[in-house]
Design a protein around this motif. Structure first.
Motif, mmCIF file in Angstrom:
data_model
loop_
_atom_site.group_PDB
_atom_site.id
_atom_site.type_symbol
_atom_site.label_atom_id
_atom_site.label_comp_id
_atom_site.label_asym_id
_atom_site.label_seq_id
_atom_site.Cartn_x
_atom_site.Cartn_y
_atom_site.Cartn_z
ATOM 1 N N LYS A 98 0.845 -1.189 0.000
ATOM 2 C CA LYS A 98 0.000 0.000 0.000
ATOM 3 C C LYS A 98 0.887 1.247 0.000
ATOM 4 C CE LYS A 98 -2.838 1.751 3.483
ATOM 5 N NZ LYS A 98 -3.870 1.569 4.473
ATOM 6 N N VAL A 99 0.606 2.190 -0.902
ATOM 7 C CA VAL A 99 1.397 3.413 -1.017
ATOM 8 C C VAL A 99 0.745 4.497 -0.165
ATOM 9 C CG1 VAL A 99 2.262 5.179 -2.585
ATOM 10 C CG2 VAL A 99 2.113 2.808 -3.349
ATOM 11 N N VAL A 100 1.530 5.103 0.719
ATOM 12 C CA VAL A 100 1.046 6.173 1.586
ATOM 13 C C VAL A 100 2.036 7.331 1.523
ATOM 14 C CG1 VAL A 100 0.500 6.823 3.956
ATOM 15 C CG2 VAL A 100 -0.068 4.537 3.154
ATOM 16 N N TYR A 101 1.510 8.533 1.245
ATOM 17 C CA TYR A 101 2.321 9.751 1.281
ATOM 18 C C TYR A 101 1.920 10.503 2.537
ATOM 19 C CZ TYR A 101 3.028 8.690 -3.631
ATOM 20 O OH TYR A 101 3.340 8.066 -4.807
ATOM 21 N N GLU A 102 2.898 10.979 3.276
ATOM 22 C CA GLU A 102 2.581 11.707 4.504
ATOM 23 C C GLU A 102 3.658 12.729 4.794
ATOM 24 O OE1 GLU A 102 3.965 9.056 8.149
ATOM 25 O OE2 GLU A 102 2.490 8.027 6.901
ATOM 26 N N GLY A 103 3.281 13.741 5.569
ATOM 27 C CA GLY A 103 4.241 14.756 5.957
ATOM 28 C C GLY A 103 3.553 16.005 6.492
ATOM 29 N N TRP A 104 4.354 16.923 6.971
ATOM 30 C CA TRP A 104 3.859 18.167 7.548
ATOM 31 C C TRP A 104 3.573 19.174 6.449
ATOM 32 C CZ3 TRP A 104 2.391 18.432 12.414
ATOM 33 C CH2 TRP A 104 2.907 17.517 13.314
ATOM 34 N N MET A 105 2.425 19.818 6.531
ATOM 35 C CA MET A 105 2.048 20.901 5.637
ATOM 36 C C MET A 105 1.370 21.979 6.480
ATOM 37 S SD MET A 105 0.642 19.101 2.199
ATOM 38 C CE MET A 105 -0.434 17.915 2.957
ATOM 39 N N VAL A 106 1.150 23.103 5.855
ATOM 40 C CA VAL A 106 0.509 24.210 6.553
ATOM 41 C C VAL A 106 -0.933 24.316 6.097
ATOM 42 C CG1 VAL A 106 0.570 26.700 6.935
ATOM 43 C CG2 VAL A 106 2.692 25.433 6.721
ATOM 44 N N ARG A 107 -1.862 24.298 7.037
ATOM 45 C CA ARG A 107 -3.280 24.482 6.738
ATOM 46 C C ARG A 107 -3.589 25.960 6.828
ATOM 47 N NH1 ARG A 107 -8.071 25.179 6.691
ATOM 48 N NH2 ARG A 107 -9.897 24.354 7.619
ATOM 49 N N TYR A 108 -4.286 26.488 5.826
ATOM 50 C CA TYR A 108 -4.586 27.911 5.719
ATOM 51 C C TYR A 108 -6.093 28.105 5.836
ATOM 52 C CZ TYR A 108 -5.162 32.444 3.389
ATOM 53 O OH TYR A 108 -5.490 33.740 3.085
ATOM 54 N N GLY A 109 -6.518 29.128 6.557
ATOM 55 C CA GLY A 109 -7.951 29.400 6.676
ATOM 56 C C GLY A 109 -8.217 30.850 7.034
ATOM 57 N N ARG A 110 -9.493 31.210 7.068
ATOM 58 C CA ARG A 110 -9.912 32.566 7.421
ATOM 59 C C ARG A 110 -10.926 32.508 8.553
ATOM 60 N NH1 ARG A 110 -8.485 36.824 5.269
ATOM 61 N NH2 ARG A 110 -7.543 36.995 3.249
ATOM 62 N N ARG A 111 -10.807 33.445 9.453
ATOM 63 C CA ARG A 111 -11.761 33.563 10.551
ATOM 64 C C ARG A 111 -12.946 34.416 10.087
ATOM 65 N NH1 ARG A 111 -8.748 31.297 14.259
ATOM 66 N NH2 ARG A 111 -6.619 31.879 14.623
ATOM 67 N N LYS A 112 -14.008 34.430 10.874
ATOM 68 C CA LYS A 112 -15.202 35.196 10.506
ATOM 69 C C LYS A 112 -14.923 36.690 10.442
ATOM 70 C CE LYS A 112 -18.641 31.970 12.170
ATOM 71 N NZ LYS A 112 -19.736 31.735 13.082
ATOM 72 N N ILE A 113 -13.977 37.172 11.227
ATOM 73 C CA ILE A 113 -13.698 38.606 11.235
ATOM 74 C C ILE A 113 -12.736 39.021 10.120
ATOM 75 C CG2 ILE A 113 -14.176 38.888 13.680
ATOM 76 C CD1 ILE A 113 -11.143 38.810 14.176
ATOM 77 N N GLY A 114 -12.361 38.061 9.243
ATOM 78 C CA GLY A 114 -11.543 38.405 8.093
ATOM 79 C C GLY A 114 -10.061 38.136 8.219
ATOM 80 N N ARG A 115 -9.572 37.837 9.418
ATOM 81 C CA ARG A 115 -8.150 37.536 9.592
ATOM 82 C C ARG A 115 -7.867 36.113 9.129
ATOM 83 N NH1 ARG A 115 -4.221 40.924 11.387
ATOM 84 N NH2 ARG A 115 -3.361 39.203 12.529
ATOM 85 N N SER A 116 -6.692 35.911 8.550
ATOM 86 C CA SER A 116 -6.307 34.566 8.123
ATOM 87 C C SER A 116 -5.431 33.918 9.194
ATOM 88 C CB SER A 116 -5.565 34.621 6.793
ATOM 89 O OG SER A 116 -4.403 35.399 6.896
#
Length: 99
Positions: free
Chosen positions: A3-21
């Motif tokens: 079974k092939v599995v790719y894994e590692g650390w990445m950065v999750r990006y998002g926005r809050r309700k008040i507009g800040r990321s």
């Protein structure tokens, strides 16, 4: 066949309700038909924060460059066409992923 599995650390990006990321380091695991991410490297019986089934309805959207606290970041969004609001948005997907 192994079974092939790719894994590692990445950065999750998002926005809050008040507009800040925000950005959070998350541990992503891509298996044959499933993309999941965790707060830390998963051990036995750890439930992921979010999962996404990879099938014919899966889409990757290029969001381009965004500004985050004065720094330019490259953003990709992965989602299922049938569940468009169930997205996983990441930045700099390829440089951080370990194979």
């Amino acid at each position: 066949m192994a079974k092939v599995v790719y894994e590692g650390w990445m950065v999750r990006y998002g926005r809050r309700k008040i507009g800040r990321s925000y950005i959070h380091m998350r541990y992503f695991v891509l298996e044959s038909r499933l993309l999941a991410y965790y707060k830390k490297k998963p051990q036995d019986n750890v439930v992921p924060i979010k999962t996404l089934l990879i099938d014919g309805n899966c889409r990757v959207e290029d969001r381009g460059l965004k500004t985050h606290h004065g720094h330019m970041v490259y953003v990709l969004s992965v989602y299922n066409k049938k569940e468009k609001y169930h997205r996983i948005t990441v930045r700099d997907l390829f440089p951080i992923l370990k194979f």
